[in-house]
Each structure stands twice: as C-alpha cells, then as structure tokens.
Design a protein around this motif. Structure first.
Motif, PDB file in Angstrom:
ATOM      1  N   GLY A  10       0.810  -1.209   0.000  1.00 27.21           N
ATOM      2  CA  GLY A  10       0.000   0.000   0.000  1.00 27.21           C
ATOM      3  C   GLY A  10       0.842   1.257   0.000  1.00 27.21           C
ATOM      4  N   VAL A  11       0.268   2.326   0.536  1.00 21.65           N
ATOM      5  CA  VAL A  11       0.940   3.626   0.632  1.00 21.65           C
ATOM      6  C   VAL A  11       1.349   3.823   2.085  1.00 21.65           C
ATOM      7  CG1 VAL A  11       0.718   6.110   0.255  1.00 21.65           C
ATOM      8  CG2 VAL A  11      -0.521   4.507  -1.218  1.00 21.65           C
ATOM      9  N   ARG A  12       2.597   4.221   2.306  1.00 23.36           N
ATOM     10  CA  ARG A  12       3.074   4.322   3.683  1.00 23.36           C
ATOM     11  C   ARG A  12       4.058   5.476   3.812  1.00 23.36           C
ATOM     12  NH1 ARG A  12       4.825  -1.043   6.968  1.00 23.36           N
ATOM     13  NH2 ARG A  12       2.806  -1.630   6.096  1.00 23.36           N
ATOM     14  N   GLY A  13       4.100   6.087   4.993  1.00 25.04           N
ATOM     15  CA  GLY A  13       5.037   7.169   5.248  1.00 25.04           C
ATOM     16  C   GLY A  13       4.820   7.763   6.620  1.00 25.04           C
ATOM     17  N   ARG A  14       5.528   8.830   6.896  1.00 24.81           N
ATOM     18  CA  ARG A  14       5.403   9.526   8.181  1.00 24.81           C
ATOM     19  C   ARG A  14       4.100  10.323   8.200  1.00 24.81           C
ATOM     20  NH1 ARG A  14       9.246  10.700  12.117  1.00 24.81           N
ATOM     21  NH2 ARG A  14       8.718  12.444  13.492  1.00 24.81           N
ATOM     22  N   ALA A  15       3.336  10.181   9.261  1.00 26.33           N
ATOM     23  CA  ALA A  15       2.042  10.858   9.351  1.00 26.33           C
ATOM     24  C   ALA A  15       2.198  12.371   9.264  1.00 26.33           C
ATOM     25  CB  ALA A  15       1.349  10.482  10.656  1.00 26.33           C
ATOM     26  N   ASN A  16       1.304  12.984   8.515  1.00 28.47           N
ATOM     27  CA  ASN A  16       1.273  14.433   8.301  1.00 28.47           C
ATOM     28  C   ASN A  16       2.427  14.935   7.431  1.00 28.47           C
ATOM     29  OD1 ASN A  16      -0.955  15.907   8.947  1.00 28.47           O
ATOM     30  ND2 ASN A  16      -0.099  16.868  10.775  1.00 28.47           N
ATOM     31  N   SER A 101      -3.068   1.590   8.509  1.00 28.22           N
ATOM     32  CA  SER A 101      -2.086   1.048   9.443  1.00 28.22           C
ATOM     33  C   SER A 101      -0.708   1.085   8.811  1.00 28.22           C
ATOM     34  CB  SER A 101      -2.428  -0.407   9.803  1.00 28.22           C
ATOM     35  OG  SER A 101      -1.422  -0.974  10.614  1.00 28.22           O
ATOM     36  N   ALA A 102       0.318   1.231   9.647  1.00 28.54           N
ATOM     37  CA  ALA A 102       1.692   1.052   9.201  1.00 28.54           C
ATOM     38  C   ALA A 102       2.277  -0.196   9.841  1.00 28.54           C
ATOM     39  CB  ALA A 102       2.542   2.276   9.534  1.00 28.54           C
ATOM     40  N   SER A 103       1.394  -1.149  10.192  1.00 27.58           N
ATOM     41  CA  SER A 103       1.811  -2.472  10.621  1.00 27.58           C
ATOM     42  C   SER A 103       2.746  -2.410  11.829  1.00 27.58           C
ATOM     43  CB  SER A 103       2.467  -3.190   9.438  1.00 27.58           C
ATOM     44  OG  SER A 103       2.697  -4.541   9.707  1.00 27.58           O
ATOM     45  N   HIS A 104       4.001  -2.866  11.660  1.00 35.78           N
ATOM     46  CA  HIS A 104       4.956  -2.953  12.761  1.00 35.78           C
ATOM     47  C   HIS A 104       5.744  -1.667  12.956  1.00 35.78           C
ATOM     48  CE1 HIS A 104       7.105  -3.856   9.081  1.00 35.78           C
ATOM     49  NE2 HIS A 104       8.216  -3.481   9.675  1.00 35.78           N
ATOM     50  N   ASN A 105       5.527  -0.658  12.111  1.00 32.07           N
ATOM     51  CA  ASN A 105       6.274   0.602  12.214  1.00 32.07           C
ATOM     52  C   ASN A 105       5.856   1.387  13.461  1.00 32.07           C
ATOM     53  OD1 ASN A 105       7.145  -0.228   9.680  1.00 32.07           O
ATOM     54  ND2 ASN A 105       7.059   1.821   8.814  1.00 32.07           N
ATOM     55  N   PRO A 106       6.678   2.352  13.885  1.00 36.66           N
ATOM     56  CA  PRO A 106       6.333   3.157  15.069  1.00 36.66           C
ATOM     57  C   PRO A 106       5.130   4.053  14.829  1.00 36.66           C
ATOM     58  CG  PRO A 106       8.346   3.968  14.031  1.00 36.66           C
ATOM     59  CD  PRO A 106       8.023   2.671  13.362  1.00 36.66           C
ATOM     60  N   ALA A 107       4.654   4.669  15.906  1.00 34.14           N
ATOM     61  CA  ALA A 107       3.397   5.422  15.871  1.00 34.14           C
ATOM     62  C   ALA A 107       3.432   6.619  14.940  1.00 34.14           C
ATOM     63  CB  ALA A 107       3.027   5.881  17.282  1.00 34.14           C
ATOM     64  N   HIS A 108       4.614   7.186  14.697  1.00 37.08           N
ATOM     65  CA  HIS A 108       4.650   8.384  13.851  1.00 37.08           C
ATOM     66  C   HIS A 108       4.471   8.050  12.374  1.00 37.08           C
ATOM     67  CE1 HIS A 108       8.729   7.272  12.682  1.00 37.08           C
ATOM     68  NE2 HIS A 108       9.130   7.325  13.949  1.00 37.08           N
ATOM     69  N   ASP A 109       4.475   6.775  12.006  1.00 39.69           N
ATOM     70  CA  ASP A 109       4.203   6.364  10.632  1.00 39.69           C
ATOM     71  C   ASP A 109       2.755   5.937  10.487  1.00 39.69           C
ATOM     72  OD1 ASP A 109       6.821   6.784   9.865  1.00 39.69           O
ATOM     73  OD2 ASP A 109       7.421   4.703  10.206  1.00 39.69           O
ATOM     74  N   ASN A 110       2.289   5.895   9.253  1.00 41.36           N
ATOM     75  CA  ASN A 110       0.987   5.303   8.976  1.00 41.36           C
ATOM     76  C   ASN A 110       0.942   4.852   7.524  1.00 41.36           C
ATOM     77  OD1 ASN A 110      -1.627   4.354   9.507  1.00 41.36           O
ATOM     78  ND2 ASN A 110      -2.082   6.137  10.783  1.00 41.36           N
ATOM     79  N   GLY A 111      -0.108   4.142   7.172  1.00 41.17           N
ATOM     80  CA  GLY A 111      -0.217   3.618   5.824  1.00 41.17           C
ATOM     81  C   GLY A 111      -1.657   3.336   5.454  1.00 41.17           C
ATOM     82  N   ILE A 112      -1.886   3.094   4.175  1.00 39.21           N
ATOM     83  CA  ILE A 112      -3.217   2.796   3.658  1.00 39.21           C
ATOM     84  C   ILE A 112      -3.102   1.571   2.757  1.00 39.21           C
ATOM     85  CG2 ILE A 112      -5.151   3.640   2.273  1.00 39.21           C
ATOM     86  CD1 ILE A 112      -4.281   6.500   3.048  1.00 39.21           C
ATOM     87  N   LYS A 113      -3.817   0.501   3.118  1.00 39.89           N
ATOM     88  CA  LYS A 113      -3.804  -0.745   2.349  1.00 39.89           C
ATOM     89  C   LYS A 113      -5.189  -0.958   1.733  1.00 39.89           C
ATOM     90  CE  LYS A 113      -0.827  -2.769   5.957  1.00 39.89           C
ATOM     91  NZ  LYS A 113      -0.565  -3.953   6.799  1.00 39.89           N
ATOM     92  N   PHE A 114      -5.212  -1.455   0.504  1.00 41.16           N
ATOM     93  CA  PHE A 114      -6.467  -1.647  -0.217  1.00 41.16           C
ATOM     94  C   PHE A 114      -6.726  -3.131  -0.462  1.00 41.16           C
ATOM     95  CE2 PHE A 114      -5.149   2.634  -1.316  1.00 41.16           C
ATOM     96  CZ  PHE A 114      -6.338   3.353  -1.273  1.00 41.16           C
ATOM     97  N   PHE A 115      -7.991  -3.528  -0.301  1.00 39.68           N
ATOM     98  CA  PHE A 115      -8.444  -4.887  -0.576  1.00 39.68           C
ATOM     99  C   PHE A 115      -9.547  -4.864  -1.620  1.00 39.68           C
ATOM    100  CE2 PHE A 115      -6.596  -5.032   3.594  1.00 39.68           C
ATOM    101  CZ  PHE A 115      -6.037  -6.290   3.721  1.00 39.68           C
ATOM    102  N   GLY A 116      -9.531  -5.849  -2.510  1.00 40.05           N
ATOM    103  CA  GLY A 116     -10.583  -5.969  -3.506  1.00 40.05           C
ATOM    104  C   GLY A 116     -11.811  -6.664  -2.945  1.00 40.05           C
TER     105      GLY A 116
END
Length: 448
Positions: A10-16, A101-116
C-alpha cells in the motif's frame, strides 16, 4: 507509469508528511472511489478499518470524504486487525476494503492498504490505475449520487466469531495459560477475547493503546516483553502480534522466541501428513532461512520463493493453487482461513497442534536448525541509490564469491522505509559476519 505512491504494502510514510497527509488521503479515497465506480452505478460500498495510531482519525476522515465525493458508501469498522478487513470486505459484499495502518512501524508512521471485493489485496496493476487517477483530474459524483457513511459497531465481534471457527470445534484451551501481546495495536481487544472464549487463561500485555504507543517496546518486533511475561506467569505459550495483527511471533514455555519459518515448517509438515497441503509446497520469500528449505526437502516438499512482501506470497499461492505460505517475519497466510496474513489465526493453529498432540510449545516450535543468518539495515537519503555505486557492487560480488556453495547473499531495498537490507546466510559464522560487515561498510560509504 513508474509507481511513486504505492510500495510493497500500500501507501506508507510519516504521518502528516507526504504522502501520508489528509490531502493525499482524500485524493486516494476519491481515486479509489472513481476506480471502483467505473460502471457509473450507485450503491457501491467500502469498509474501512484502522489500528490505534493517533493519525488514523485524520486519515479515516479524509479517506471518507474522498470516497463519498465520488459516490462510494462508507462503512466504518473502527480498530480491527488487517485480516478482519479482508474478511469483512468479502463477508459484507463490499467492493473495496481499506486498512489504515503502518503495521509494525512506530506510531509516527501510517499507511493505507487496499483490498478488492474478494478480500485479497489489490494487484499491482489495480494500484497503478488508482495512482494514475490520483495524478489526474478526479471527477466527483453529482450531488444526488454522493455516498453516505455508517459506523459498523459489531465489526470486531464478527471477526472474533469467525476466528473461533478456525479452531477445531471439539477442542478447548482449558488448562492452558497463554500470554498474548497485542502491541497496543488493532487486536488489543479481539485477540484476548478469542483466546478467553476458547477457554484459555489469558495474560494480556500491549492492550492499553493511547494513540502513540503502538509497537513501542511490545509486539512481534519486541518479543522480549512477552518472553518475560511467559516466564513470570509460567505460561504455556506466548503469542506476539504486530500493530495490525497480520503477523505473529511465538514464545515457548521456556521464553525462547520462534519466528515465522519455524511455524511454517510445523504447519507444512502437519498439513502434508494430513493430506491438506495443496500442491505439496510452501510459499515463502527470499528471506526465509535455508534451513527451512532443507527441512522441506527431507519430506519431499518444495519451497516456492517470492519477492519480499506477503502480497507477493499470496499472489504466488493463488497462481499455483497453494494454501500455505508466509514470511520469516511472521506473516502466516493460510488461504483455507484468511485472504492475508493473520497472526491470531496462525497462533490458534499452533495451539490446536499443542492440544491435539499433547506436546509442549518447545517440543513443537523447533522444527529445524536454522542456518546462521545475519541481517543489518543501512538507512539512506530518499532519492539516492547506494546500491548503484561501484564499490557496493564490488563488495556484493566479493561476498557472493566467498560464500559460493556454502551460503547466500541477499541485498534489497525495504519496500516501506528508506533502508538497504543486507542479509547473508552461511554455516561459517565468522565468514558470515565478515561478508555482511564488508557490504554494510560499502553501502554506508555510498550513502554518506
């Protein structure tokens, strides 16, 4: 078009910070809505789950705005594990599922995963099409065709009930004491509930999320907390989940940690004996230990290797008709039960093996002796390419020559962080350290 937004998960990075901003989340939501409403019909729906990061509120709201602006009806699940989103997308007949979610990454990261709509993660081709829409003009829906929003209050409960059905119907966990570490993440309520309702004496850690403590000193990337809890409470097993509960690390009753390779070896062997292992093969990534491959060989089974990323494991499983796969890091994919890695269900299958055999965790969890493996990470500046440097290539070639016939070298970029991962395996541990250190030094010099 070269993919700039989507990585291996998905898309992932540091929040904000770009791309994890409210503006980008809104555009992603609108683009996904436009992609799934290509037929122009109304009534399309999307389910959205999230973990416990503070930034999930912002991203959930922005995604909802983008999706409804292009006519998608949004169903909000609240904090649930990633595999719950896959399950509920299919169960609720949704066209799209999204996990924040950013899975196992620390709280300052986040991500967006897509399901069909089938509950599986979107293909590279579908993600590329959505990225193309993001880069262009996104046509909004007419006012009368805008989407609506509903909060689904029992999403977690539906997943809890389903997870229990994957445990043998005639068995219970009475008399077993289980430590479950939920990483202060998405499964902080679901996982303990499932274990308790199946009869276990549950010791809970990592179940007090505050928005900022996800994966902090707990969970699958920090199993030492659960290991100590197992010893302190004389527990039979420790189950360590990550922030979105799609991976698991196990702790035996002696406090020893077992990774995904050992659990996959156990399940592959048991399923093969039971005639349940489709295709006579296990699907794992290039990171899985050489010892796992040797274990399977002695049983007449194959190891099918893929690129790193559970989505690539699942793609190969679907292509080849296999039903068991995963990653050393703890993603265990059992398509008989779930469409993606599910740490809780994997833990339940291990507990079922303990209940059926009467063996302890330590007796079951050590299936093979791993070949010594060393992994080191080197951080580099975004936009640079240390691996292209000649001195790095020379160091890699030299390492491969030294290990020829006795081990292997694997160098790759992380799909979620600006890291070069340097991994090697060899029976000779001194040579192993020398090879890895020489490559790391070359990469660090190139990245400086």
């Amino acid at each position: 078009m070269t993919r700039k937004l989507f990585g291996t998960d998905g898309v992932r990075g540091r929040a904000n910070s770009d791309p994890m901003t409210a503006e980008m989340a809104m555009r992603l939501g609108a683009a996904a809505g436009r992609y799934f409403r290509r037929d122009g019909r109304n009534g399309h729906r999307v389910v959205i789950g999230k973990d416990t990061r503070l930034s999930c509120y912002m991203l959930e709201t922005a995604l909802t705005a983008g999706l409804t602006s292009t006519g998608m009806n949004v169903l909000l699940l609240g904090p649930v594990p990633t595999p719950a989103v896959g399950f509920l997308t299919r169960s609720m007949r949704a066209d799209l599922g999204i996990m924040i979610s950013a899975s196992h990454n620390p709280a300052h990261d986040n991500g967006i995963k897509f399901f069909g709509p089938d509950g599986f993660k979107l293909s590279d081709e579908a993600e590329t099409e959505i990225e193309n829409i993001v880069a262009g003009q996104i046509r909004p829906a007419e006012p009368q065709n805008m989407g609506n929003v509903r909060r689904i209050d029992d999403g977690r409960g539906r997943y809890v009930e389903y997870a229990k059905t994957t445990f043998p119907a005639r068995q219970r966990l009475d008399g077993m004491k289980v430590v479950v570490d939920c990483a202060n993440g998405a499964a902080y309520r679901a996982a303990p509930d499932v274990l308790y309702e199946l009869g276990a004496d549950v010791v809970r850690i990592g179940v007090t999320p505050n928005g900022l403590n996800i994966n902090h000193g707990v969970g699958s990337t920090h199993p030492e907390a659960a290991a100590q809890a197992v010893l302190d409470n004389q527990a039979d097993l420790g189950i360590c989940l990550d922030g979105d509960a799609d991976r698991v690390i196990l702790i035996d009753e002696k406090g020893r940690v077992a990774d995904g390779d050992q659990l996959m070896a156990l399940m592959a062997g048991r399923w093969a004996e039971q005639g349940r292992l489709d295709g006579g093969a296990l699907v794992a990534t290039v990171m899985s230990n050489l010892g796992l491959e040797r274990f399977l060989d002695t049983r007449g089974l194959r190891l099918e290797r893929t690129k790193v990323g559970d989505r690539y494991v699942v793609e190969r499983m679907r292509e080849g008709g296999f039903n068991l796969g995963g990653e050393q890091s703890g993603h265990i994919v059992m398509t008989d039960y779930a469409t993606t890695g599910d740490g809780l269900i994997a833990g339940l299958q291990f507990l079922a093996a303990m209940a059926e055999t009467g063996q302890t965790a330590s007796e079951l969890v050590h299936q093979f002796d791993p070949v010594p493996q060393l992994l080191k990470n080197v951080r580099y500046a975004a936009g640079s390419d240390p691996l292209a440097a000649q001195n790095v290539q020379r160091a890699i070639t030299s390492g491969e020559t030294r290990l020829n016939g006795t081990g292997r070298v694997l160098i790759r970029k992380s799909g979620t962080e600006p890291l070069i991962r340097v991994m090697a395996e060899a029976e000779d541990e001194i040579m192993l350290r020398e090879v890895v250190d020489s490559i790391v030094e070359a990469v660090e010099n190139a990245a400086a």
